[in-house]
Design a protein around this motif. Structure first.
Motif, PDB file in Angstrom:
ATOM      1  N   ILE A  68     157.622 -42.254 -44.617  1.00 38.04           N
ATOM      2  CA  ILE A  68     156.395 -43.057 -44.667  1.00 38.04           C
ATOM      3  C   ILE A  68     156.680 -44.295 -43.812  1.00 38.04           C
ATOM      4  CG2 ILE A  68     154.768 -44.301 -46.122  1.00 38.04           C
ATOM      5  CD1 ILE A  68     155.871 -42.724 -48.504  1.00 38.04           C
ATOM      6  N   PRO A  69     155.990 -44.473 -42.701  1.00 42.48           N
ATOM      7  CA  PRO A  69     156.297 -45.620 -41.835  1.00 42.48           C
ATOM      8  C   PRO A  69     156.317 -46.945 -42.602  1.00 42.48           C
ATOM      9  CG  PRO A  69     154.779 -44.149 -40.726  1.00 42.48           C
ATOM     10  CD  PRO A  69     154.911 -43.643 -42.149  1.00 42.48           C
ATOM     11  N   HIS A  70     157.383 -47.710 -42.355  1.00 43.77           N
ATOM     12  CA  HIS A  70     157.562 -49.059 -42.922  1.00 43.77           C
ATOM     13  C   HIS A  70     157.800 -49.051 -44.432  1.00 43.77           C
ATOM     14  CE1 HIS A  70     156.133 -50.100 -38.965  1.00 43.77           C
ATOM     15  NE2 HIS A  70     154.926 -49.606 -39.217  1.00 43.77           N
ATOM     16  N   ALA A  71     158.165 -47.917 -44.987  1.00 48.12           N
ATOM     17  CA  ALA A  71     158.506 -47.847 -46.419  1.00 48.12           C
ATOM     18  C   ALA A  71     159.917 -47.296 -46.567  1.00 48.12           C
ATOM     19  CB  ALA A  71     157.514 -46.959 -47.160  1.00 48.12           C
ATOM     20  N   SER A  72     160.590 -47.687 -47.643  1.00 52.66           N
ATOM     21  CA  SER A  72     161.942 -47.190 -47.886  1.00 52.66           C
ATOM     22  C   SER A  72     161.943 -45.858 -48.628  1.00 52.66           C
ATOM     23  CB  SER A  72     162.742 -48.220 -48.693  1.00 52.66           C
ATOM     24  OG  SER A  72     162.922 -49.405 -47.954  1.00 52.66           O
ATOM     25  N   HIS A  73     160.954 -45.634 -49.479  1.00 52.07           N
ATOM     26  CA  HIS A  73     160.908 -44.384 -50.230  1.00 52.07           C
ATOM     27  C   HIS A  73     160.282 -43.283 -49.377  1.00 52.07           C
ATOM     28  CE1 HIS A  73     156.855 -46.005 -50.935  1.00 52.07           C
ATOM     29  NE2 HIS A  73     156.474 -44.751 -51.124  1.00 52.07           N
ATOM     30  N   GLY A  74     160.370 -42.059 -49.871  1.00 49.19           N
ATOM     31  CA  GLY A  74     159.861 -40.919 -49.135  1.00 49.19           C
ATOM     32  C   GLY A  74     158.714 -40.225 -49.835  1.00 49.19           C
TER      33      GLY A  74
END
Length: 270
Positions: free
Chosen positions: A124-130
């Motif tokens: 997910i762009p700009h997020a740490s989780h998936g």
């Protein structure tokens, strides 16, 4: 062969102001050359660059160049798909008009002798989780239905299971794990799920198969099972995974360290 979480910075840069990830990757590449058998390929399961910038990917390209086998790259939460594609234009599997869908996900299908590799994009762009949306899961289901008798590896950056590493679990695969489990459990040819992200070698039984994460070729997440733990990293010995198989036999995985150690010595002694 599986490298993961290389976190390469531009030349001269350090990840988190401390880790010379390039020097560690150079050692990992050298360790591959010391193996008794040359690998068929190297899969790198995400977080290729530390900040997803063009200069870092150019540096990564140079560091991987000594490998004398195909290299397959996957994005992780630190990566930028567009910059990755710019840096590796000849890697056709990365390009959106080849084996990715219209949303630009990097998902591809690679055949080896007696084994198949399917990769999933959890970014997910700009997020740490998936996350795994219906399109990404549907792509996997369609590919698995094509060859139900072929032993298959499914690879994704974010692991779908809880590792009891509180901070890392919080930035794991938040959406789509149940749908992934449903697809995998219906396809017994999935002999292994390979992941990165955890910066540790971790294994568990999940959805009827074995899920395995690779260590980082550089820094490792600190082993801390306490509430709120695993927020930091340490310099445990870095390494990678060696996956071996013979057609008709199960996949076997070995943990290999970057450093060169003494030996081998004969078992017979005085």
């Amino acid at each position: 062969m599986q490298f993961s979480d290389t976190h390469i910075a531009p030349p001269g840069g350090l990840a988190y102001g401390r880790v010379d990830t390039a020097a560690h990757l150079e050692k990992a590449v050298a360790a591959v050359d010391r193996l008794s058998h040359a690998p068929l390929a190297v899969l790198v399961t995400g977080d290729l660059a530390n900040h997803g910038d063009d200069e870092a990917y150019r540096h990564l390209r140079a560091l991987l160049a000594p490998l004398r086998c195909p290299v397959y790259l996957m994005p992780g939460n630190h990566d930028d798909r567009a910059a990755l594609r710019r840096a590796f234009p000849e890697h056709a599997y990365l390009q959106s008009n080849n084996s990715t869908d219209a949303d630009g996900f990097i998902q591809y299908d690679i055949g080896f002798p007696g084994l198949r590799l399917l990769t999933l994009d959890t970014v997910i762009p700009h997020a740490s989780h998936g996350s795994l949306c219906a399109k990404r899961i549907g792509w996997l289901a369609d590919r698995l239905a094509e060859a139900p008798q072929t032993p298959t590896i499914v690879a994704l950056h974010h692991p779908p299971f809880r590792a009891f590493l509180d901070y890392m679990d919080g930035i794991g695969l938040r959406e789509g794990s149940d749908a992934l489990a449903d697809v995998v459990s219906r396809h017994p040819q999935v002999c292994r799920i390979l992941c990165g992200h955890l910066h540790r070698s971790v294994q568990t039984h999940w959805a009827g198969t074995l899920v395995q994460t690779a260590p980082s070729t550089a820094h490792q997440v600190w082993l801390d099972f306490s509430s709120g733990g695993a927020k930091g990293f340490g310099m445990d010995p870095p390494g990678f995974l060696v996956h071996a198989w013979v057609d008709g036999e199960p996949l076997v995985s070995h943990l290999m360290f970057n450093e060169r150690f003494e030996g081998p010595y004969p078992f017979r002694g005085e």
